[in-house]
Write an enzyme that holds these catalytic residues in place. Structure first.
Site, PDB file in Angstrom:
ATOM      1  N   ASN A 134     -12.403  -1.560  -0.805  1.00  0.00           N
ATOM      2  CA  ASN A 134     -11.618  -2.100   0.313  1.00  0.00           C
ATOM      3  C   ASN A 134     -12.315  -1.713   1.613  1.00  0.00           C
ATOM      4  OD1 ASN A 134      -8.989  -2.946   1.775  1.00  0.00           O
ATOM      5  ND2 ASN A 134      -9.335  -0.872   2.507  1.00  0.00           N
ATOM      6  N   GLU A 135     -12.569  -2.698   2.444  1.00  0.00           N
ATOM      7  CA  GLU A 135     -13.212  -2.437   3.739  1.00  0.00           C
ATOM      8  C   GLU A 135     -14.317  -1.387   3.576  1.00  0.00           C
ATOM      9  OE1 GLU A 135     -10.297  -1.875   6.885  1.00  0.00           O
ATOM     10  OE2 GLU A 135      -9.506  -3.887   6.590  1.00  0.00           O
ATOM     11  N   GLN A 141       2.331  -6.108   5.464  1.00  0.00           N
ATOM     12  CA  GLN A 141       2.498  -5.690   4.083  1.00  0.00           C
ATOM     13  C   GLN A 141       3.924  -5.995   3.643  1.00  0.00           C
ATOM     14  OE1 GLN A 141       1.143  -1.768   3.121  1.00  0.00           O
ATOM     15  NE2 GLN A 141      -0.756  -1.977   4.297  1.00  0.00           N
ATOM     16  N   GLU A 168       0.845  -1.198   0.000  1.00  0.00           N
ATOM     17  CA  GLU A 168       0.000   0.000   0.000  1.00  0.00           C
ATOM     18  C   GLU A 168       0.881   1.249   0.000  1.00  0.00           C
ATOM     19  OE1 GLU A 168      -2.786  -0.015   3.268  1.00  0.00           O
ATOM     20  OE2 GLU A 168      -3.874   1.702   2.458  1.00  0.00           O
ATOM     21  N   GLU A 218      -5.828  -9.356   3.490  1.00  0.00           N
ATOM     22  CA  GLU A 218      -5.049  -8.618   4.496  1.00  0.00           C
ATOM     23  C   GLU A 218      -4.973  -9.496   5.736  1.00  0.00           C
ATOM     24  OE1 GLU A 218      -5.861  -4.494   5.378  1.00  0.00           O
ATOM     25  OE2 GLU A 218      -6.380  -4.099   3.284  1.00  0.00           O
ATOM     26  N   TYR A 278      -6.401  -9.381  11.060  1.00  0.00           N
ATOM     27  CA  TYR A 278      -5.067  -9.143  11.623  1.00  0.00           C
ATOM     28  C   TYR A 278      -4.935  -9.830  12.971  1.00  0.00           C
ATOM     29  CZ  TYR A 278      -4.080  -5.685   8.047  1.00  0.00           C
ATOM     30  OH  TYR A 278      -3.819  -5.077   6.844  1.00  0.00           O
TER      31      TYR A 278
HETATM   32  O1  AHR Z   1      -2.903  -2.620   6.208  1.00  0.00           O
HETATM   33  C1  AHR Z   1      -3.256  -1.415   6.815  1.00  0.00           C
HETATM   34  C2  AHR Z   1      -4.745  -1.111   6.701  1.00  0.00           C
HETATM   35  O2  AHR Z   1      -5.479  -2.061   7.401  1.00  0.00           O
HETATM   36  C3  AHR Z   1      -5.346  -1.157   5.317  1.00  0.00           C
HETATM   37  O3  AHR Z   1      -5.139   0.015   4.609  1.00  0.00           O
HETATM   38  C4  AHR Z   1      -6.798  -1.343   5.618  1.00  0.00           C
HETATM   39  O4  AHR Z   1      -7.483  -1.989   4.574  1.00  0.00           O
HETATM   40  C5  AHR Z   1      -6.804  -2.130   6.901  1.00  0.00           C
HETATM   41  O5  AHR Z   1      -7.667  -1.615   7.828  1.00  0.00           O
END
Ligand code: AHR
Length: 524
Positions: free
Chosen positions: A193-194, A377, A48, A328, A273
């Protein structure tokens, strides 16, 4: 007397714990029952425009003293080529829903703001052509995320026309004038995205309407991508484990089941995450065994979440046509002291190597549904492969896990049964060992074994059905401490080293070091 009794009881408890830890782990691998293909796309990356993920991490510009090819740093390209990255998701993330592609093509680039990540300026020097050049240099493919939040279907449609048409349209001529007459290949397209949060805080219904429009009008004109090679479209799917994400998943999947001829999708994204709690507070370095165990417990929740979203998907798509795309995932820790908190800079330790292996194994076990994944990332951000500091570069323990897992790209899953044993830290008990097996495209059998226990080695005995082993050898990755890291001053502190198994009575015997990731191939 009481003290003596306590000592005896404690000694007995410790002896039992040690005995449990020392117990042999028996793996049974049945080569005669191959399963699904482990899609190489699960080894994808996410890059990103965030902190030094792109600028400094990938792009230094053609005038930089750092050796580069057309502005892209050579050291990073060489390191990434070696791990055969199948796809890279770009330009975001939250950034994607504020990205306007036109600002990133042509001779003069507008300077804009990156309001999501640190409020810094965005030079747009790394745009469409630079991204495609980068992919070409590392030998990967594009997973483009289009702007649904603040863009329009027209803007996204024109981006795809610009990228992919071979015909002499004005956009094609502009692309040719900017250096690329031939159409680009865009195999994967993310639609938003989200969108339930940073991508516009949409309701499921509103998003579904957007999805249909973008799916219909954002076309790929590349003649090589028609028929069976069509660009795959990935819709926004669930985030965490909240009821709203079940509602979201239901809405998107139900819409897909009832779709008309005019639109379609091929994947549903999922973000998860390893963070334990928000805001991320766990340290990425200088932590102890308690934090090690808490993070690994949390990371294993990936499996339950995949089961949960798969169950909803199965209702509407029993044939599993739609892939679950974990685009992600990874560890999200507190920012390194002194860094810009908006840049999400963290170190990468042996704990992250273990975490990566556990998640890759979960994806492999769900190979029928999870056909793509992107760790967050790639460089300098969150759980990265590589960290850079000006001209210096360091490869992280997570990078080495990706390297060791190369044989599993497009390999055929082979079932492994085992009693994992247990590792206990405080209130937390985790499976002590994890393992997967697969046959690579040449038919060779590979085993991955992770010893989660940071203190005790694991004695492994592997029984193989359908193959008589002659030998087995490969690599293992471990470190002195759970929080050991590679640094710019000591970049090779953690690196894979050779390991070989003994063959005894037709079985493979090997000892896994504490907190280690091991991959071996079996010769018959
Ligand atoms: O990876 C960081 C952020 O985490 C991304 O931009 C977003 O999609 C997520 O919330």
């Amino acid at each position: 007397m009481l003290r003596l009794l306590t000592t005896v009881v404690l000694t007995a408890i410790l002896a039992t714990a040690n005995f449990n830890a020392q117990q042999k782990i028996e793996l049974a691998v049945d080569v005669s029952k191959p399963g699904e293909k482990i899609n190489r796309n699960i080894f994808g990356q996410f890059a990103e425009h965030l902190g030094h993920g792109i600028y400094e991490g990938v792009w230094v510009g053609p005038d930089s003293k750092i050796p580069n090819t057309r502005g892209i740093r050579n050291d990073v390209v060489n390191a990434l080529r070696a791990i055969k990255i199948p796809n890279v998701r770009w330009p975001g993330g939250c950034f994607a829903d504020e990205y306007h592609w036109r600002k990133g093509v042509g001779q003069t680039r507008a300077v804009t703001l990156n309001s999501n990540w640190g409020g810094v300026t965005e030079s747009n020097s790394f745009g469409t052509h630079e991204f495609m050049d980068f992919l070409d240099q590392i030998g990967s493919e594009a997973y483009l995320s289009v702007n649904v939040g603040s863009g329009t279907p027209q803007e996204a449609a024109e981006w795809l026309e610009y990228l992919t048409t071979p015909q002499a349209t004005t956009l094609q001529k502009e692309r040719a004038a900017n250096g690329h007459p031939a159409p680009y290949k865009i195999p994967y397209l993310g639609i938003g995205n989200e969108s339930w949060d940073c991508g516009g805080n949409m309701t499921p219904d509103y998003y579904v309407s957007q999805l249909k429009i973008y799916s219909r009008f954002v076309r790929n004109f590349n003649p090589a991508q028609q028929g069976n090679n069509q660009m795959l479209k990935i819709a926004v799917g669930p985030g965490g484990d909240e009821p709203r994400f079940a509602e979201w998943t239901e809405a998107v999947m139900k819409a897909w089941q009832n779709r008309q001829w005019s639109w379609d999708m091929n994947g549903l994204s999922m973000h998860n995450y390893t963070v334990v709690r928000w805001p991320p507070a766990f340290k990425s370095t200088g932590f102890g065994e308690s934090e090690y165990a808490q993070i690994l417990k949390s990371t294993l929740e990936m499996d339950g979440l995949i089961n949960k979203w798969s169950a909803i998907m199965d209702k509407y798509d029993p044939q599993k046509k739609i892939a679950l795309v974990v685009d992600e995932w990874g560890a999200w820790y507190a920012p390194l002291p002194g860094s810009n908190p908006g840049f999400l800079v963290q170190q990468n330790s042996q704990r992250d190597a273990i975490l990566a292996a556990l998640n890759l194994n979960i994806f492999a076990r769900h190979a029928d549904r999870v056909r793509m994944a992107n760790i967050a990332q790639m460089i300098n951000v969150l759980q990265s492969m590589i960290m850079t500091d000006k001209e210096k570069m360091v490869l992280t323990p997570t990078y080495y896990v990706y390297k060791m897992y190369l044989p599993f790209q497009d390999a055929t899953f082979v079932p492994v049964t085992f009693n994992a044993g247990s590792y206990t830290q405080g209130q937390i008990t985790l499976p002590r060992v994890d393992a997967i097996a697969a046959k690579d495209t040449a038919g060779k059998l590979w085993l991955e074994m992770t010893n989660v226990d940071p203190n005790q080695p694991a004695e492994i005995e592997v029984t193989l059905t359908g193959i008589t082993p002659k030998s087995a050898a490969g690599e293992t990755l471990t470190a002195p401490r759970v929080d050991s890291v590679n640094t710019f001053d000591a970049p090779n502190a953690i690196m894979p080293k050779s390991i070989a198994a003994k063959v005894q009575g037709g079985k493979l015997i090997l000892k896994l070091e504490p907190k280690s990731v091991t991959v071996v191939s079996v010769e018959k």
